[in-house]
Scaffold this motif. Structure first.
Motif, short mmCIF file in Angstrom:
data_model
loop_
_atom_site.label_atom_id
_atom_site.label_comp_id
_atom_site.label_asym_id
_atom_site.label_seq_id
_atom_site.Cartn_x
_atom_site.Cartn_y
_atom_site.Cartn_z
N ALA A 193 0.84 -1.21 0.00
CA ALA A 193 0.00 0.00 0.00
C ALA A 193 0.87 1.25 0.00
O ALA A 193 0.58 2.23 -0.70
N ASN A 197 0.38 4.00 -2.77
CA ASN A 197 -0.16 5.30 -2.35
C ASN A 197 0.84 6.42 -2.55
O ASN A 197 0.48 7.56 -2.85
N LEU A 200 0.46 7.35 -6.10
CA LEU A 200 -0.83 8.01 -6.34
C LEU A 200 -0.79 9.45 -5.82
O LEU A 200 -1.27 10.37 -6.48
N ILE A 206 -1.75 4.33 -11.52
CA ILE A 206 -1.21 2.97 -11.59
C ILE A 206 -1.74 2.31 -12.86
O ILE A 206 -2.93 2.37 -13.16
N SER A 207 -0.85 1.71 -13.64
CA SER A 207 -1.27 1.02 -14.86
C SER A 207 -1.38 -0.49 -14.65
O SER A 207 -2.27 -1.14 -15.17
N GLU A 208 -0.43 -1.04 -13.91
CA GLU A 208 -0.46 -2.49 -13.67
C GLU A 208 0.46 -2.84 -12.51
O GLU A 208 1.46 -2.19 -12.27
N VAL A 209 0.06 -3.90 -11.80
CA VAL A 209 0.83 -4.41 -10.67
C VAL A 209 1.06 -5.90 -10.91
O VAL A 209 0.15 -6.60 -11.34
N ASN A 210 2.27 -6.35 -10.68
CA ASN A 210 2.57 -7.77 -10.85
C ASN A 210 3.29 -8.26 -9.60
O ASN A 210 4.29 -7.67 -9.19
N GLU A 211 2.74 -9.29 -8.99
CA GLU A 211 3.42 -9.93 -7.85
C GLU A 211 4.09 -11.16 -8.43
O GLU A 211 3.45 -12.19 -8.66
N LEU B 192 -3.17 -9.73 -4.46
CA LEU B 192 -3.45 -8.30 -4.46
C LEU B 192 -3.37 -7.75 -5.89
O LEU B 192 -4.20 -6.92 -6.31
N ALA B 193 -2.40 -8.23 -6.65
CA ALA B 193 -2.27 -7.79 -8.04
C ALA B 193 -3.54 -8.12 -8.82
O ALA B 193 -4.00 -7.31 -9.64
N LEU B 196 -6.27 -5.57 -8.07
CA LEU B 196 -6.02 -4.25 -8.66
C LEU B 196 -6.07 -4.28 -10.18
O LEU B 196 -6.69 -3.41 -10.80
N ASN B 197 -5.44 -5.29 -10.79
CA ASN B 197 -5.43 -5.34 -12.26
C ASN B 197 -6.83 -5.56 -12.82
O ASN B 197 -7.16 -5.06 -13.90
N LEU B 200 -8.29 -2.17 -12.92
CA LEU B 200 -7.64 -1.35 -13.95
C LEU B 200 -8.11 -1.76 -15.34
O LEU B 200 -8.39 -0.91 -16.18
N ARG B 201 -8.23 -3.07 -15.57
CA ARG B 201 -8.64 -3.54 -16.91
C ARG B 201 -10.10 -3.25 -17.19
O ARG B 201 -10.52 -3.19 -18.35
N ILE B 206 -7.22 3.48 -9.75
CA ILE B 206 -7.06 3.23 -8.32
C ILE B 206 -6.83 4.57 -7.63
O ILE B 206 -5.99 5.36 -8.06
N SER B 207 -7.56 4.84 -6.55
CA SER B 207 -7.38 6.08 -5.79
C SER B 207 -6.53 5.85 -4.54
O SER B 207 -5.73 6.69 -4.17
N GLU B 208 -6.76 4.74 -3.87
CA GLU B 208 -5.99 4.46 -2.65
C GLU B 208 -6.13 2.99 -2.27
O GLU B 208 -7.15 2.36 -2.53
N VAL B 209 -5.06 2.49 -1.65
CA VAL B 209 -5.02 1.11 -1.18
C VAL B 209 -4.63 1.15 0.28
O VAL B 209 -3.74 1.91 0.67
#
Lengths: 241, 241
Positions: A193, A197, A200, A206-211, B192-193, B196-197, B200-201, B206-209
């Protein structure tokens, strides 16, 4: 000031023997996932924060980047990076990422691979990164995943025949001293987070998140990586100014 | 189809005795953090997915929402929600969240508290949520945090005097059967990804996590919660269409 562990000779000698040091991007299992987050590089002005041996900087130029400013604090890393680079459009600069000064609007892509978890004042650096990007500019980075950096004792444990990763202290942000290649390597733990954040609040979207964990295909060729699907090792983020 | 565990009488009798069932929002320690993610409610048309006893729906109306559609699959929950609500602008509807039909552009805020981790086809529901929001509409929700839902054995362990949470299977998404208040409660683990993704898709930004753990102040008044800072229990997300 960020700890400059890569100029510790014992650490560096071991680091040089890692697959990612020998094979470059091809030896970094998360590279295909990180590459997938990148925009088309044609004509882009690229900033590479924590460039190491310069693998990405050279790749960026081979893929059309117009110029690359590649920064690292380690003399060892930059010596080899410079020796292996024959491209006047890549400029290597030795600097502490926390003391960097960047010209406003001078880049289209800020990239960083596995360096930002060494940076204590990341907000300050990300603020400068944002200012250095033009409108629509991109930020793509990888760090050690917060699940990976959180534990007081970051080692696999086994119970009832299953491996697990002992998460504690996740919500307590701050330095973690670990013994990886050398004793007392300092990494800065932040929650996921906090990473998101921070971006942000600086005006990134945010465009993309990858774990990141290895794919089944990667595990088939490297069975020793199977545990790496129990928890993500890396966090990859793409954002846009 | 989502498992309707709240209509299992044994489960429900225990659930009714939890602090959050007795005290409502004041008994939910994550409520101040969730509330902080909400927009000003004046005049908003609100959709409450998995409304339970209707605590949030009534709070939303008291804070200016123009009307609330509150949906839950549980007959038990809705019976009590209806008995405790005397407000014709709150409409309770019994429905499976996976089979919902919503009118396009009919809401300004989609809210959900600790319900979406029970939903198998979350992408389908989020797609409908997005369509039901007008331009600029907000989505605010909480779920059990992926670190919380991942483990095959989600129980605290102790080693060398420190408590830790045994994370495994994090990257293997899918149902988890756990024994919470009753045997065989089915929750759907997602990274979590993925949360969020997915947003996004679907065109959300996303404003806040928030990865929720109790504040030091909360722990001072409830010392038993101290372990809850070792790993986040809940994931709170605010997004905008």
């Amino acid at each position: 000031v960020t700890q400059n562990i890569y100029d510790n000779q014992k650490f560096f000698e071991k680091y040089q023997r890692l697959s990612r040091s020998l094979k470059g991007l091809a030896g970094a299992p998360e590279w295909p996932a990180l590459r997938a987050l990148l925009p088309a590089l044609g004509g882009l002005r690229v900033l590479d924060l924590g460039c190491g041996f310069g693998w990405f900087s050279r790749w960026a130029r081979q893929n059309g980047a117009s110029r690359v400013l590649a920064i690292d604090v380690s003399r060892n890393m930059l010596m080899r990076a410079r020796a292996e680079t024959h491209d006047p459009a890549i400029c290597y600069l030795r600097a502490d990422l926390e003391r960097l000064r960047l010209q406003s609007g001078s880049f289209d892509l800020v990239f960083s691979s596995l360096a930002l978890h060494y940076v204590k004042n990341l907000r300050g650096l990300m603020w400068k990164a944002r200012c250095s990007l033009g409108a629509g500019g991109r930020l793509v980075f990888s760090v050690e995943h917060p699940i990976y950096t959180a534990p007081s004792s970051p080692k696999w444990r086994t119970a009832s025949g299953r491996r697990f990763w002992p998460v504690n202290g996740y919500l307590e942000e701050g330095p973690r001293s670990t013994d990886w290649l050398a004793k007392g390597v300092i990494k800065h733990h932040r929650t996921l987070a906090t990473y998101l954040n921070m971006l942000l609040r600086l005006g990134f979207s945010i465009s993309e998140v990858n774990e990141w964990g290895p794919t089944r295909r990667q595990i088939a060729s490297q069975p020793g990586w199977a545990d790496e699907r129990q928890r993500p090792a890396f966090l990859l983020v793409a954002a846009r100014r």
